[in-house]
Motif scaffolding. Structure first.
Motif, mmCIF file in Angstrom:
data_model
loop_
_atom_site.group_PDB
_atom_site.id
_atom_site.type_symbol
_atom_site.label_atom_id
_atom_site.label_comp_id
_atom_site.label_asym_id
_atom_site.label_seq_id
_atom_site.Cartn_x
_atom_site.Cartn_y
_atom_site.Cartn_z
ATOM 1 N N LYS A 101 0.821 -1.341 -0.016
ATOM 2 C CA LYS A 101 0.069 0.141 0.107
ATOM 3 C C LYS A 101 0.977 1.221 -0.079
ATOM 4 O O LYS A 101 1.596 1.304 0.809
ATOM 5 N N HIS B 204 1.650 5.099 0.319
ATOM 6 C CA HIS B 204 1.170 6.331 1.099
ATOM 7 C C HIS B 204 2.116 7.505 0.402
ATOM 8 O O HIS B 204 3.385 7.758 0.355
ATOM 9 N N ASP C 80 -3.336 4.843 -0.208
ATOM 10 C CA ASP C 80 -3.893 5.558 0.904
ATOM 11 C C ASP C 80 -3.344 6.968 1.009
ATOM 12 O O ASP C 80 -2.429 7.210 1.066
ATOM 13 N N GLU D 121 -7.931 4.441 0.091
ATOM 14 C CA GLU D 121 -8.356 4.674 1.276
ATOM 15 C C GLU D 121 -8.265 6.280 1.427
ATOM 16 O O GLU D 121 -7.036 6.868 0.971
ATOM 17 N N ASP D 122 -8.818 7.039 2.202
ATOM 18 C CA ASP D 122 -8.814 8.152 2.639
ATOM 19 C C ASP D 122 -8.320 9.108 1.883
ATOM 20 O O ASP D 122 -7.624 10.103 2.009
ATOM 21 N N GLU E 234 -11.006 5.659 9.344
ATOM 22 C CA GLU E 234 -9.875 5.362 10.324
ATOM 23 C C GLU E 234 -9.735 6.433 11.531
ATOM 24 O O GLU E 234 -9.431 5.807 12.386
ATOM 25 N N ARG F 244 -13.176 0.812 9.320
ATOM 26 C CA ARG F 244 -11.589 0.956 9.488
ATOM 27 C C ARG F 244 -11.661 1.220 10.813
ATOM 28 O O ARG F 244 -12.196 1.998 11.623
ATOM 29 N N HIS G 105 -6.587 -1.266 11.017
ATOM 30 C CA HIS G 105 -5.596 0.002 11.069
ATOM 31 C C HIS G 105 -4.493 -0.524 11.822
ATOM 32 O O HIS G 105 -4.565 -0.970 12.882
HETATM 33 MG MG MG Z 1 -4.549 4.834 6.582
#
Ligand code: MG
Length: 381
Positions: free
Chosen positions: A156, A158, A196, A222-223, A248, A270, A299
């Motif tokens: 994943k 970021h 994410d 995600e988010d 989250e 989440r 998470h």
């Molecule tokens: Mg996250």
């Protein structure tokens, strides 16, 4: 059984290995000790983010300890309700870590791992590598290829952005798309990929990136939008087919989540054991999701022992598919030393990318007291 004492050992940890916050500063790690009259001790780790180990310790000792001492540690539901009723005095972190320590006692008293008390569904879960912020698309691609070579099945990204960064600190969203394209090209179709975006996009940016990673066959998104923008998430969900993962850091407890479900703003719930009410709170969220046919993707829980606690929950619910692992080594070199910091019995990922809890009753993981005691800044009691 009765609780006889509660204290927090503050371990001076250096340097900081924060991937998303300031680097280099000393970061304390607190070890919560809940002692009972039967010689059983329950533990949890206190750390950043949030108010940090010392501030959390003062909350636990000042607000929870006065009534917890003398109580039966196995009355976990009653203690969880009482802590929930003190939410205006406590940050969620203080509630979460106390609940984790009580479950550790319950497991040790029963002679069973916590997941067996909760109702074991499986013994292992596939882990996904969750990245730090990197500078180039190639950094992500190289890292994904490395972990794929270690047998890991999920990765994943970021991207280097987040609402806590100063304006102009992040690259344009085209960077994020390029990084996702580079990773997919590097690992092929066999690795599960997620993005994410840390609550950082405008709506048009979120739509643009979402369409791009849909085409790349990403598993979840995600988010992408600010954490409380339930209307924006609902609108985005209508225009994308990739599953959205939100909630989250949604403020509030269990009662904050139903609007996210009924409005179709997210495809998964989440949570972690730190800010969602400990093991007790996280199990409730997972069961809430199950009632709506949704997954609750658990998470990262911010430190090693709380991650062990989170894994016990993940093993005891049907509807968590992946386990998040944030290695965050300060040197950037691959390895799980930071992720396991403070444990004498580290969690390990096997050659097929699966993670298991350390064996033993309670949380199972033994604390590395030699390491903790090698640098103690104080005891709060
Ligand atoms: Mg996250």
């Amino acid at each position: 059984m009765r609780i006889t004492d509660v204290s927090v050992v503050i371990h001076e940890r250096a340097p900081s290995m924060a991937a998303f916050g300031p680097r280099g500063a000393k970061v304390p790690l607190g070890v919560l000790r809940v002692i009972t009259d039967e010689g059983i001790e329950g533990n949890a780790f206190l750390s950043s983010p949030g108010p940090g180990a010392e501030a959390l310790a003062r909350q636990v000792i000042g607000v929870i300890k006065p009534w917890l001492v003398g109580a039966d540690p196995l009355d976990i539901g009653a203690h969880a309700r009482r802590m929930d009723g003190l939410r205006h005095y406590l940050t969620p972190h203080a509630i979460g870590v106390t609940d984790v320590a009580l479950w550790d006692i319950a497991g040790k008293a029963a002679g069973l791992p916590v997941h067996r008390l909760l109702g074991t569904c499986r013994e292992k879960l596939p882990a996904y590598l969750s990245t730090a912020h990197h500078q180039t698309a190639g950094d992500y691609a190289d890292e994904a290829r490395y972990w794929q070579g270690q047998g890991w099945q999920g990765y994943k990204l970021h991207p280097p952005r987040g609402p806590w960064l100063p304006p102009g600190a992040s690259p344009p969203v085209s960077f994020d798309i390029a990084a996702c394209e580079a990773v997919r090209a590097a690992v092929g179709d066999s690795m599960t990929l997620m993005l994410d975006s840390s609550w950082a996009y405008s709506y048009p940016e979120a739509l643009r990136v979402g369409r791009a990673i849909e085409d790349l066959g990403f598993h979840w998104y995600e988010d992408p939008l600010p954490d409380r923008d339930i209307h924006g998430y609902t609108r985005l969900a209508r225009h994308l087919s990739i599953p959205l993962l939100a909630t989250e850091i949604t403020p509030g407890g269990l009662e904050a989540l139903p609007p996210w479900i009924t409005s179709g703003a997210t495809d998964f719930l989440r949570g972690d054991v730190v800010i969602k009410g400990g093991i007790t709170g996280l199990v409730k969220i997972a069961h809430l999701a199950e009632a709506f046919g949704m997954n609750c993707e658990i998470h990262d829980s911010y430190n090693a022992l709380n991650n062990v606690a989170a894994l016990h929950v993940a093993l005891a619910v049907h509807n968590c598919e992946w386990f998040e692992v944030l290695p965050f080594n300060p040197t950037g070199a691959p390895g799980l030393e930071h992720w396991n910091y403070g444990l004498a019995t580290p969690m390990e990922i096997d050659g097929s990318g699966y993670v298991r809890v350390p064996p033993g009753p309670g949380l199972g993981a033994r604390i590395d007291w030699d390491l903790i005691n090698s640098s103690v800044a104080g005891v709060i009691s």
